[in-house]
Every structure is written in C-alpha cells, then in structure tokens.
Design a protein around this motif. Structure first.
Motif, short mmCIF file in Angstrom:
data_model
loop_
_atom_site.label_atom_id
_atom_site.label_comp_id
_atom_site.label_asym_id
_atom_site.label_seq_id
_atom_site.Cartn_x
_atom_site.Cartn_y
_atom_site.Cartn_z
N TYR A 55 5.98 -2.46 6.65
CA TYR A 55 4.78 -2.15 6.89
C TYR A 55 4.22 -2.19 5.21
CZ TYR A 55 6.32 -0.65 11.23
OH TYR A 55 6.88 -0.35 12.59
N LEU A 56 2.86 -2.75 5.13
CA LEU A 56 2.13 -2.48 3.92
C LEU A 56 0.80 -2.02 4.04
CD1 LEU A 56 3.12 -5.83 2.04
CD2 LEU A 56 4.02 -3.52 1.41
N ASN A 65 4.05 -6.60 7.72
CA ASN A 65 4.20 -7.81 7.12
C ASN A 65 5.58 -8.61 7.20
OD1 ASN A 65 1.81 -6.40 5.60
ND2 ASN A 65 2.20 -8.20 4.47
N TYR A 66 6.47 -7.99 7.64
CA TYR A 66 7.88 -8.63 8.28
C TYR A 66 8.25 -7.87 9.35
CZ TYR A 66 12.21 -10.62 7.61
OH TYR A 66 13.71 -11.19 7.72
N ILE A 107 4.34 7.05 5.17
CA ILE A 107 3.47 6.72 4.03
C ILE A 107 2.61 7.77 3.37
CG2 ILE A 107 1.57 5.04 3.59
CD1 ILE A 107 2.68 3.10 5.46
N LYS A 108 1.92 8.68 4.29
CA LYS A 108 1.15 9.71 3.97
C LYS A 108 2.08 10.77 3.06
CE LYS A 108 -1.93 13.37 5.59
NZ LYS A 108 -2.53 13.97 6.90
N THR A 145 5.48 3.10 -5.62
CA THR A 145 5.39 2.84 -6.96
C THR A 145 4.87 4.20 -7.77
OG1 THR A 145 3.30 1.68 -6.80
CG2 THR A 145 5.21 0.48 -7.07
N LYS A 146 3.45 4.02 -8.30
CA LYS A 146 3.00 5.30 -8.58
C LYS A 146 2.25 5.94 -7.20
CE LYS A 146 2.06 3.78 -13.31
NZ LYS A 146 1.15 3.80 -14.11
N LYS A 147 2.26 4.82 -6.39
CA LYS A 147 1.42 5.45 -5.01
C LYS A 147 2.41 4.86 -3.99
CE LYS A 147 -1.77 1.64 -4.92
NZ LYS A 147 -3.08 1.32 -4.87
N VAL A 148 2.24 5.48 -2.79
CA VAL A 148 2.53 4.58 -1.46
C VAL A 148 2.22 3.49 -1.21
CG1 VAL A 148 3.73 5.18 0.92
CG2 VAL A 148 3.82 7.11 -0.63
N ILE A 149 2.72 2.60 -1.03
CA ILE A 149 2.33 1.22 -0.54
C ILE A 149 2.61 0.57 0.67
CG2 ILE A 149 1.79 0.39 -3.08
CD1 ILE A 149 4.21 -1.71 -2.75
N GLY A 150 3.55 1.22 1.24
CA GLY A 150 3.93 0.59 2.51
C GLY A 150 5.30 1.48 2.90
N ALA A 151 6.06 0.75 3.85
CA ALA A 151 7.22 1.58 4.42
C ALA A 151 8.18 0.59 4.96
CB ALA A 151 6.95 2.73 5.52
N ILE A 152 9.51 0.76 5.06
CA ILE A 152 10.43 -0.16 5.53
C ILE A 152 11.14 0.93 6.70
CG2 ILE A 152 12.88 -1.25 5.46
CD1 ILE A 152 12.31 -1.49 2.56
#
Length: 752
Positions: A55-56, A65-66, A107-108, A145-152
């Motif tokens: 997820y993104l 996304n995949y 993500i939160k 990264t510096k923020k959460v951009i998604g999840a696996i």
C-alpha cells in the motif's frame, strides 16, 4: 501500473534489473512498478508467503499498488484463478481513507502489527471475509523514510512451508526490506526527495548480501596490487581491487557487484577474476581514486623518495646560485619563470605535490637561523616534513611569489596572493593555493592553504553531528527565512558544514546565491560569486547585488564588519534564508560580537534562527585504540559534563601502520547548536551578559562544545586527551534542578 509477477526470472536476474533501475540518475514513476515488484519477490521467496499487498499513501487516502496471490490459493481451479485475478484488478483501482483498518493503523503509528489465528481468531475471521480465503497469520510493516509512505502486508505461509505461522525471523526480513525499499520508492514518486549514495549502497549491500565499506580503515589496501593493475583499468571499469586472494583472483570494491560485464572486462584486462566483492558508495569510490591516484600515478611515489629528491634539489640550488653571498651566479627572471630550466622550479612544485599527496591542508615554509623548515598541517596538527639549507630560502620564496603574482622585490611588508597550480605543472593536480607571505626575523615565511577544486562537500550526515544536533540543524536549514550562523576558528570546518547544508536543501525550485572568498567547493545548481577587494567587490557589495536578484537562500562567506552584518540581518528579516560564518569562541558569544558591530539587539533576536559553534577533533584510530576505565580527573570531567561513566578509549604512543604511528586518523566535527527561542529573544533584547545567555541556551536544550566532545569520547571516536585539548571544560554549569529540566526536555523531544 504493471502487476504481473515474473516467477520465471532467477533471483540474480531480478536483482540485476532492480539495480539498473536504482542506478538511474532520474528514475521515472514507471520504474516504481519494477522496484515494488522486484523487491516484493525477495519477501515472497524468503517468507514463502501466500499473499502480499503493498500500500502507498496517496493524498488523503491509501491505494493498493501491488497485489500478489499464490497459485496455491486456487489449486488448478480455473474459476478460482479468474476470481482472484478479478479481485486483484478491483483492489488496484481501490483507494481507502487514511486510518482505515489494520493497514491504516500501521501507517498512522509507524509500528508493525503481527498476529495469528491462535492469538486473535476474531481478527483473522474478519480478514477472511475481505480476502476470500482463510487467514491464519498476518504481518503488516510500515514503509518509512522521514515519514510513513505506505505499508507491506503479507498473509499466510504456503502449505508446504516448514512452519504454519510467521515468526520473529519473518518480521525481521520484512522490516529490512521495508527499510531499504521505502526511500527508493519515495525517490521515484517525489522528485524533491533525495537518497544519498550511502543509503543507495546500503540497499545494494542488503539486496546482494554483500558487506558495505564506507571507511578506508575497514580494509587493508595492497599498494603493490594497485601499482601492477594501474589506475586506467580501475577508473574505466569502476572496480577497485584491494587484496589478492591467489594468483588468479582478487577481492574488490564495487558500487554494483552485479555488473558482470564490467567484471568480465576487468578480468580480460588484468587476467585476474573478481572473486569477492564488497559494496561502496559512489562518493567513496571517487575518494579512493583521489587518495591513491591523485595525479595519474603520482601518488605511487614513495614519500621518502620525494623527500630525498627535494633535499637533492635544495643542495643543487645552494651550490649553483648565489643565495648567501658565497659567489654563485644570481637568480634571474628566467630561473624563476621557466618551468624547464631551474631546480628551484622543481623544488617549489615538489613541495606542493608532496603536501597534496600527504593530505595536508596547509604548507608552512619557515626560515630559521640556520635552516629552512617545511611543515604540513595534517588532520589539524602541524608535522615537520623536512629541513633544507637556509641558502634555499630566498630563491624558493621568490619562486612562490612569482607563482602568486606578488612583488618579489618587496620583502618588508606582508603580501597575500593565490596560486592556480595547474598553470605551473603538467601533472593532473587541479588545486589552488591561498598564499600569505610575511617578514620574520630570519627571512620571509610563506603559508599556503591548499584548496582542492575537485573536492566535493560531504553529506551532512558525515560531518560528526550527533543525532540530537543533526535533527535540530536540519529543521533550521529548511526554514524559509532567518539567519543561520557558523562560528569557530580558521580551519574548524565552517565552510564545509555550510556547503553540506546547501547541498542538502538545493533543488531546482529555489534560487541559491553565494558570495565567497575564495570559492572552495563547487555545487551544481548554486550561483557562486568570487570576491575581489581590489576592484571593490566585497561581501557587502555582493549582498546588495543579491537582494535584487530574487534569492531564496544567500550564503555570505564571512561577516567581518558592520556594513555586512547590517545587510545580512536585513536579508534575514525580509524573507531570505541567510547563511554565514564569523569568528567567535562559542555560540552565545556571537550575540556580543554582533552588538559590538553596532547591530541592535532586537534586530539580532528577530532574525536569528540558530548559531552553530564548531571545532574539528582528531579521530582515534579504530585499528589500535585501547579501551580503559577513566579515573581521577578524567572520570570527574566526563561525569560532570554528561552524567555518565564507563570505559573509554585512548591511543597508544606508537600507533600502528594504519594511522602512520600517530594513533589518530581523520577528524570529526564537534558542535554546539544554540537554537533561538522565546527565552533567548527576551534575554538578547535585554542585553544580558554572555554567561546568562549561555545558561539559558543550555537550559533550553543546547549541548555545549565540551559536552558534545564528551559524548564523542563516550562513543569511542575521540580520546579524552584530544577532547580536552580542543575544548576545555565549561565554566558555566547548570544547577542540578536545571539539569533535570534539560534532560526532561531532551527526552520529550526524542519522544516526539
């Protein structure tokens, strides 16, 4: 976005394709699909997962996304396979609100969620209704990264897997993949997001299961091997061999270990197979080339041989020319100007070349009563190189004056000049030298500062900032306006730090202008101006010019006078980020320096963002350092500074081969960050004394230079002796109640 997996590709081929995508200077958004798909294959192979979704974050929602489903879910049932295929296509078009479900929580919070049917059967049953198949185990990990951009998110082990549910080892695999894939994905989605070559190398190392090398001290270089292979092959193939394994193979350093065409070309050229590979960042490969092949082979010269050659040239000069009134012929203009004619020309060049090879920052040529002393400053410490006959002094200084375009007849007054060395040598050494000549009691002394024009600013993470200071400093350099000042003595790394900061924030959408004297580092996309006092181009003149050129960020080399200070403050108050340097002992005393220049306190407090005082201390050699338990005065000093005690390191007296018998190798920055705040603004406006300002700054989170040096002693990168030699213990010390408050503030900031 493509969603078809590539099960037919071997693991090696998948990695090769992925590394090609990573190595693109400007990857496109279409490459995101490849990165996600190829990276996901590592998770599916390593964990034997039955289902995986990536997820993104997309605006105010979360997109799929995949999506991967294992064939074991339909077991050769065409209808089931079609059902899962349709479900995949439907999910890829779906976007769910932020905060929805387990993925939204991950993500939160930025923390993984990990459970199985045996632990939470209700959650598993709920997921089964959404997925269309029984869920026995689930693992969800954030992409940060510096923020959460998604999840696996991965579901279920394959039926033939050794275990039925995911374990801690599986969690570590997914966390590792998420750690190095997140910045790559964000780099492709966001053009402004930059990933350093060190981070890229870390990704490649993990993905290829190779070790990563970022420090020359971590390996032993076989100099004879380098000499045999030569720099031409190494530069052409991008392969740096550092150790011979046997008669037909070597161990080497590469930025991309899977670049087999280059490895084959290297083997054809050298008849040596690259058998072992370790990963290095691209900047480290360039640094190795500069270190060992600075001028196309000149660095292979034995330093002792170079010293003997210089002594021989000095003897020739002393005997051939009338340098001391003994009757030899006089030095003519041709002797000082014709590179092919005189030994004095060769001697001057050899001194500069030898200093460059040795990694010196300055060259000191000092006339004594009976000798001419040549010293180099290496890692901040002056080291004697050689002693020459005093008869050489006059001719050598005259030659250096000619190279600097100075008056060779004037020997009573100081003179300043500049040598563009490439005009005087056929070797591949592109350096400038800032020259200062001054009359001493036994003749003229010359000091030359070496400015390597090919040297690039280091990443800001390589300057020695502690994590605590780095986070605060990065916050300041990303502010839209205000004044950011660096203070410290000459040679303390102020310019390097400022250019590392510019390198971090530089992007096509901001206009950066610099006024420098001299230009020491060249940055792409930055407008740089060289000062010329002789024609009236000063820092103040440049600043006035820049304020009419629509700048976003302005760097002024140094604030030396009231006029420059006034314009700098004006620029910081009118919507510009102003970076500059000045000479003060520490951050709090900078306020007094500004008021001494005639700047009103309320102007200083309104414009100031942060003041960073800094020093450079020698790193203790990792190879020969000795750990011990401090006692007595040493124990008291470190306990008083950082409230800590334990084992620290010292250097042995005789050092080792790695550090050249010194016990120290390289230097590290020591920093003191005084960030502006409400209390400081009030104190500055009330014109309180420097000691009070320092106390307020310490109480509101500033670590002093002494404290930062003690933290580096604690971390084992500096010795207590070196730390105290650079920065004495603080005179201003917080009371116990204030120290407790400071620790609470730091803990609270760390938690945020």
């Amino acid at each position: 976005m493509a969603t078809i997996s590539q099960p037919g590709l071997s693991g090696t081929l998948r990695r090769t394709l992925l590394l090609k995508v990573i190595s693109k200077p400007q990857p496109s958004k279409e490459d995101v699909s490849s990165v996600i798909e190829l990276t996901s294959s590592k998770v599916m192979e390593g964990l034997q997962a039955q289902s995986m979704t990536l997820y993104l974050v997309d605006g105010n929602g979360i997109s799929f996304n995949y999506v991967y489903y294992s064939p074991t879910l339909w077991n050769n049932n065409p209808d089931k396979e079609k059902e899962f295929s349709e479900k995949r296509e439907k999910l890829l078009q779906l976007k769910i609100p932020l905060g929805t479900g387990i993925v939204g929580q991950v993500i939160k919070s930025g923390k993984p969620v990990f459970f199985s049917s045996s632990e939470n059967s209700e959650a598993m049953y709920s997921m089964a209704k959404e997925t269309g198949f029984e869920v026995t185990s689930m693992l969800t990990v954030p992409l940060k990264t510096k923020k959460v951009i998604g999840a696996i998110q991965i579901l279920n082990k394959e039926p033939d897997a050794p275990t039925r549910e995911f374990g801690d080892s599986d969690l570590q695999v997914v966390l590792e993949v998420a750690e190095y894939s997140a910045p790559l994905i964000q780099r492709m989605l966001d053009p402004k997001f930059e990933i350093s070559d060190i981070e890229t190398a870390q990704f490649i190392a993990k993905f290829t299961n190779c070790a990563i090398i970022t420090d020359l001290e971590d390996i032993q270089i076989d100099f004879k091997l380098l000499k045999v292979i030569g720099d031409a092959v190494i530069k052409r193939e991008g392969i740096f061999p550092y150790k011979r394994l046997n008669t037909t193979s070597v161990a080497a350093l590469m930025t991309n270990p899977l670049d087999y065409p280059r490895r084959e070309s290297f083997a054809n050229a050298t008849e040596l197979v690259v058998e072992e590979v370790q990963v290095i960042p691209a900047s480290f490969f360039d640094a190795l080339l500069k270190r060992f092949f600075k001028d196309d082979g000149m660095s292979q010269i034995d330093p002792n041989q170079m010293g003997a050659e210089m002594s021989e040239l000095a003897d020739i000069i002393g005997s051939e020319y009338d340098t001391d009134g003994s009757g030899g012929r006089s030095i003519s203009d041709d002797d000082l100007g014709d590179e092919e004619s005189a030994p004095v020309i060769l001697l001057a060049n050899r001194v500069i070349e030898d200093a460059y090879i040795s990694g010196a920052s300055d060259i000191h040529i000092e006339p004594l009563e009976k000798e001419l002393l040549v010293r180099y400053r290496i890692d901040g410490v002056c080291q004697e190189k050689l002693r020459l006959p005093i008869t050489v002094a006059g001719s050598l200084v005259a030659r250096l004056k000619v190279m600097s375009d100075l008056d060779i007849a004037e020997k009573r007054l100081p003179q300043d000049g500049r040598i563009v060395f490439k005009h005087f040598t056929r070797k591949n050494i592109d350096v400038d030298l800032r020259v200062a000549v001054g009359p001493m009691n036994f003749g003229e002394k010359v000091v030359m500062r070496i400015l390597d024009k090919r040297k690039a600013a280091l990443p800001i993470t390589a300057l020695g900032f502690s994590n605590y200071n780095l986070e605060r400093y990065r916050e300041c350099i990303r502010q839209p306006y205000g004044m950011l000042l660096h203070c410290g003595p000459t040679g303390s790394g102020k310019s390097m730090t400022l250019f590392s900061a510019l390198q971090e924030i530089a992007s096509p959408d901001i206009n950066i202008q610099t006024a420098e004297d001299p230009i020491e580092y060249t940055l792409s996309g930055v407008n740089q101006m060289q000062m010329h006092k002789q024609i009236g181009l000063t820092f103040a003149t440049a600043l006035r010019c820049y304020l009419r050129m629509d700048p976003d960020v302005i760097l002024v080399g140094e604030i030396r006078d009231q006029e420059t200070a006034e314009i700098a403050v004006e620029a910081a108050l009118t919507g510009h980020l102003l970076l500059s340097t000045l000479h003060t002992n520490d951050a709090p005393s900078t306020i007094a320096r500004f008021t001494d220049m005639g700047i009103e306190p309320f102007m200083i407090s309104a414009s100031l963002l942060v003041i960073c005082a800094q020093r450079l201390g020698r790193r203790v050699c990792k190879n020969c350092r000795i750990n011990y338990e401090p006692a007595g005065n040493e124990k008291e000093i470190i306990e008083k500074a950082i409230q800590w005690s334990g084992q620290i390191f010292k250097s042995p007296e005789d050092g080792c081969a790695t550090c050249g018998g010194v016990g120290y190798k390289g230097r590290i920055g020591i920093h003191e960050l005084m960030q502006n705040n409400e209390e400081l603004i009030k104190a500055i406006n009330e014109r309180v004394e420097t000691a009070t300002i320092k106390r307020i700054a310490m109480r509101t989170g500033m670590r002093t230079l002494h404290q930062d040096s003690m933290y580096k002693v604690q971390d084992g990168v500096m010795t207590m002796r070196e730390a105290i030699a650079n920065i004495p213990p603080d005179i201003v010390v917080l009371e116990e109640e204030e120290t407790v408050t400071l620790e609470e503030n730091i803990t609270a900031e760390a938690a945020l």
